[in-house]
Design a protein around this motif. Sequence first.
Motif, PDB file in Angstrom:
ATOM      1  N   SER A 284       0.811  -1.225   0.000  1.00  0.00           N
ATOM      2  CA  SER A 284       0.000   0.000   0.000  1.00  0.00           C
ATOM      3  C   SER A 284       0.841   1.270   0.000  1.00  0.00           C
ATOM      4  O   SER A 284       0.292   2.376  -0.090  1.00  0.00           O
ATOM      5  N   THR A 285       2.190   1.133   0.090  1.00  0.00           N
ATOM      6  CA  THR A 285       3.046   2.326  -0.037  1.00  0.00           C
ATOM      7  C   THR A 285       3.174   2.730  -1.508  1.00  0.00           C
ATOM      8  O   THR A 285       3.608   3.839  -1.808  1.00  0.00           O
ATOM      9  N   LYS A 286       2.798   1.836  -2.412  1.00  0.00           N
ATOM     10  CA  LYS A 286       2.862   2.134  -3.849  1.00  0.00           C
ATOM     11  C   LYS A 286       1.519   2.687  -4.320  1.00  0.00           C
ATOM     12  O   LYS A 286       0.474   2.416  -3.725  1.00  0.00           O
ATOM     13  N   PRO A 287       1.543   3.488  -5.409  1.00  0.00           N
ATOM     14  CA  PRO A 287       0.306   4.162  -5.857  1.00  0.00           C
ATOM     15  C   PRO A 287      -0.741   3.199  -6.404  1.00  0.00           C
ATOM     16  O   PRO A 287      -0.417   2.147  -6.959  1.00  0.00           O
ATOM     17  N   ASP A 288      -2.004   3.604  -6.248  1.00  0.00           N
ATOM     18  CA  ASP A 288      -3.138   2.822  -6.735  1.00  0.00           C
ATOM     19  C   ASP A 288      -3.579   3.216  -8.140  1.00  0.00           C
ATOM     20  O   ASP A 288      -4.171   2.421  -8.861  1.00  0.00           O
ATOM     21  N   GLY A 289      -3.329   4.468  -8.507  1.00  0.00           N
ATOM     22  CA  GLY A 289      -3.920   4.988  -9.745  1.00  0.00           C
ATOM     23  C   GLY A 289      -5.358   5.402  -9.480  1.00  0.00           C
ATOM     24  O   GLY A 289      -5.783   5.551  -8.331  1.00  0.00           O
ATOM     25  N   ALA A 290      -6.121   5.578 -10.536  1.00  0.00           N
ATOM     26  CA  ALA A 290      -7.511   6.004 -10.395  1.00  0.00           C
ATOM     27  C   ALA A 290      -8.312   4.942  -9.637  1.00  0.00           C
ATOM     28  O   ALA A 290      -8.099   3.745  -9.817  1.00  0.00           O
ATOM     29  N   PRO A 291      -9.240   5.372  -8.770  1.00  0.00           N
ATOM     30  CA  PRO A 291     -10.020   4.405  -8.000  1.00  0.00           C
ATOM     31  C   PRO A 291     -10.920   3.535  -8.862  1.00  0.00           C
ATOM     32  O   PRO A 291     -11.226   2.395  -8.501  1.00  0.00           O
ATOM     33  N   ARG A 292     -11.347   4.058 -10.019  1.00  0.00           N
ATOM     34  CA  ARG A 292     -12.229   3.285 -10.887  1.00  0.00           C
ATOM     35  C   ARG A 292     -12.091   3.752 -12.329  1.00  0.00           C
ATOM     36  O   ARG A 292     -11.931   4.946 -12.591  1.00  0.00           O
ATOM     37  N   LYS A 293     -12.126   2.801 -13.278  1.00  0.00           N
ATOM     38  CA  LYS A 293     -12.098   3.144 -14.702  1.00  0.00           C
ATOM     39  C   LYS A 293     -13.026   2.187 -15.442  1.00  0.00           C
ATOM     40  O   LYS A 293     -12.617   1.133 -15.916  1.00  0.00           O
ATOM     41  N   LEU A 294     -14.292   2.568 -15.492  1.00  0.00           N
ATOM     42  CA  LEU A 294     -15.316   1.769 -16.165  1.00  0.00           C
ATOM     43  C   LEU A 294     -15.914   2.608 -17.280  1.00  0.00           C
ATOM     44  O   LEU A 294     -16.252   3.776 -17.066  1.00  0.00           O
ATOM     45  N   ILE A 295     -16.020   2.043 -18.474  1.00  0.00           N
ATOM     46  CA  ILE A 295     -16.625   2.804 -19.560  1.00  0.00           C
ATOM     47  C   ILE A 295     -18.087   2.413 -19.727  1.00  0.00           C
ATOM     48  O   ILE A 295     -18.497   1.304 -19.396  1.00  0.00           O
ATOM     49  N   ASP A 296     -18.855   3.357 -20.213  1.00  0.00           N
ATOM     50  CA  ASP A 296     -20.281   3.137 -20.468  1.00  0.00           C
ATOM     51  C   ASP A 296     -20.428   2.546 -21.875  1.00  0.00           C
ATOM     52  O   ASP A 296     -20.189   3.222 -22.868  1.00  0.00           O
ATOM     53  N   SER A 297     -20.804   1.275 -21.936  1.00  0.00           N
ATOM     54  CA  SER A 297     -20.961   0.593 -23.228  1.00  0.00           C
ATOM     55  C   SER A 297     -22.421   0.467 -23.637  1.00  0.00           C
ATOM     56  O   SER A 297     -22.768  -0.367 -24.483  1.00  0.00           O
ATOM     57  N   GLY A 298     -23.259   1.296 -23.048  1.00  0.00           N
ATOM     58  CA  GLY A 298     -24.688   1.214 -23.324  1.00  0.00           C
ATOM     59  C   GLY A 298     -25.045   1.444 -24.782  1.00  0.00           C
ATOM     60  O   GLY A 298     -25.956   0.801 -25.324  1.00  0.00           O
ATOM     61  N   LEU A 299     -24.341   2.365 -25.442  1.00  0.00           N
ATOM     62  CA  LEU A 299     -24.637   2.652 -26.846  1.00  0.00           C
ATOM     63  C   LEU A 299     -24.405   1.416 -27.705  1.00  0.00           C
ATOM     64  O   LEU A 299     -25.261   1.046 -28.527  1.00  0.00           O
ATOM     65  N   LEU A 300     -23.263   0.751 -27.513  1.00  0.00           N
ATOM     66  CA  LEU A 300     -22.963  -0.438 -28.324  1.00  0.00           C
ATOM     67  C   LEU A 300     -23.976  -1.555 -28.049  1.00  0.00           C
ATOM     68  O   LEU A 300     -24.365  -2.282 -28.969  1.00  0.00           O
ATOM     69  N   LYS A 301     -24.401  -1.674 -26.814  1.00  0.00           N
ATOM     70  CA  LYS A 301     -25.414  -2.682 -26.476  1.00  0.00           C
ATOM     71  C   LYS A 301     -26.717  -2.382 -27.212  1.00  0.00           C
ATOM     72  O   LYS A 301     -27.372  -3.297 -27.744  1.00  0.00           O
ATOM     73  N   ARG A 302     -27.086  -1.104 -27.277  1.00  0.00           N
ATOM     74  CA  ARG A 302     -28.301  -0.724 -28.010  1.00  0.00           C
ATOM     75  C   ARG A 302     -28.148  -0.981 -29.510  1.00  0.00           C
ATOM     76  O   ARG A 302     -29.146  -1.159 -30.218  1.00  0.00           O
ATOM     77  N   LEU A 303     -26.904  -0.995 -29.974  1.00  0.00           N
ATOM     78  CA  LEU A 303     -26.636  -1.255 -31.385  1.00  0.00           C
ATOM     79  C   LEU A 303     -26.472  -2.747 -31.677  1.00  0.00           C
ATOM     80  O   LEU A 303     -26.066  -3.128 -32.773  1.00  0.00           O
ATOM     81  N   GLY A 304     -26.764  -3.593 -30.671  1.00  0.00           N
ATOM     82  CA  GLY A 304     -26.864  -5.027 -30.924  1.00  0.00           C
ATOM     83  C   GLY A 304     -25.661  -5.869 -30.575  1.00  0.00           C
ATOM     84  O   GLY A 304     -25.596  -7.038 -30.995  1.00  0.00           O
TER      85      GLY A 304
END
Length: 327
Positions: A284-304
């Motif tokens: 835990s002395t080393k960096p974590d980076g961003a707490p979360r990196k999730l992309i919204d793939s809703g558009l592609l799901k709507r496109l099938g």
Amino acid sequence: MTMNNKMPKIYVAGHRGMVGSAIVRQLIANGHDPAQIVGRTHAELDLTDQAAVRAFFATEKPDQVYLAAAKVGGIHANNTYPAEFIYDNLMVQANVIDAAFRNGVKKLLFLGSSCIYPKLAPQPMPENALLTGFLEPTNEPYAVAKIAGIKICESYNRQYQKDHGIDYRSVMPTNLYGPGDNYHPENSHVIPALIRRFHEAKIAQAPTVSIWGSGKPYREFLFVDDMASASVHVMNLDKAIYDEHTSPMQSHINVGYGSDITILEVAHAIGSVVGYSGEIVFDSTKPDGAPRKLIDSGLLKRLGWQAKINIETGLKLAYADFLNQIR
């Protein structure tokens, strides 16, 4: 008319890389004639060389292009070689897209990266988060190049689509892994790096494996064959449908698995797949980076389209690929 004449001639830039080779596999699985798929190694064609790229397109005259060639790497590589990451990627993208246009290519798909989004983008990250804030400093040069790739496609469409009928699209994948990955101990991404580390610990019978950070950050991972499937799906979408869900100034589409897991969960899953029986510890002395990196793939799901390969299955396939590579 022969089958070859019916099928489009497709150039996959980066056909030996992880994503490019998966796209080739997907095209062949879909019934595309392998003889109508064109590829060049870096030794055969340096994509940063404008004259060479123009000569290649003038000779081969492909109908479609998948632009999967890129200089890629993890945090260490991005920090160490920022000049190469911005220069090489900008040159490759500009040369390939412009040469494609000059030689009558109507359909092109550019593959970007989810690092194009701001460091503090809303979670999950929607397509319209692009250019709304500061980028993550460690990979900013790479991200700027990828943003430029999207904007080159959009700019050529805006200027030339009406008169020349071109249709250049972009997809933004989340963190990818799978066959053909880079397992270098310093320049690889998190999953291939951990696969190598756990394998070496198993062989050495090391009592512990230490991993940077707390293990708490969440990350989204997509198996590369799913990415290839999505790429072909987006390339083949009817133009009216694609245009209905995008705009000339925001034309890219996110490609993700749809959910994320913690680094702690990833580490334990990889340890299990590899067969490592020691203890996993987090520094835990080393960096974590961003707490979360999730992309919204809703558009592609709507496109099938939706991802099919879960992390457990994907990791088993990735470890098998690693074993093949080290043999």
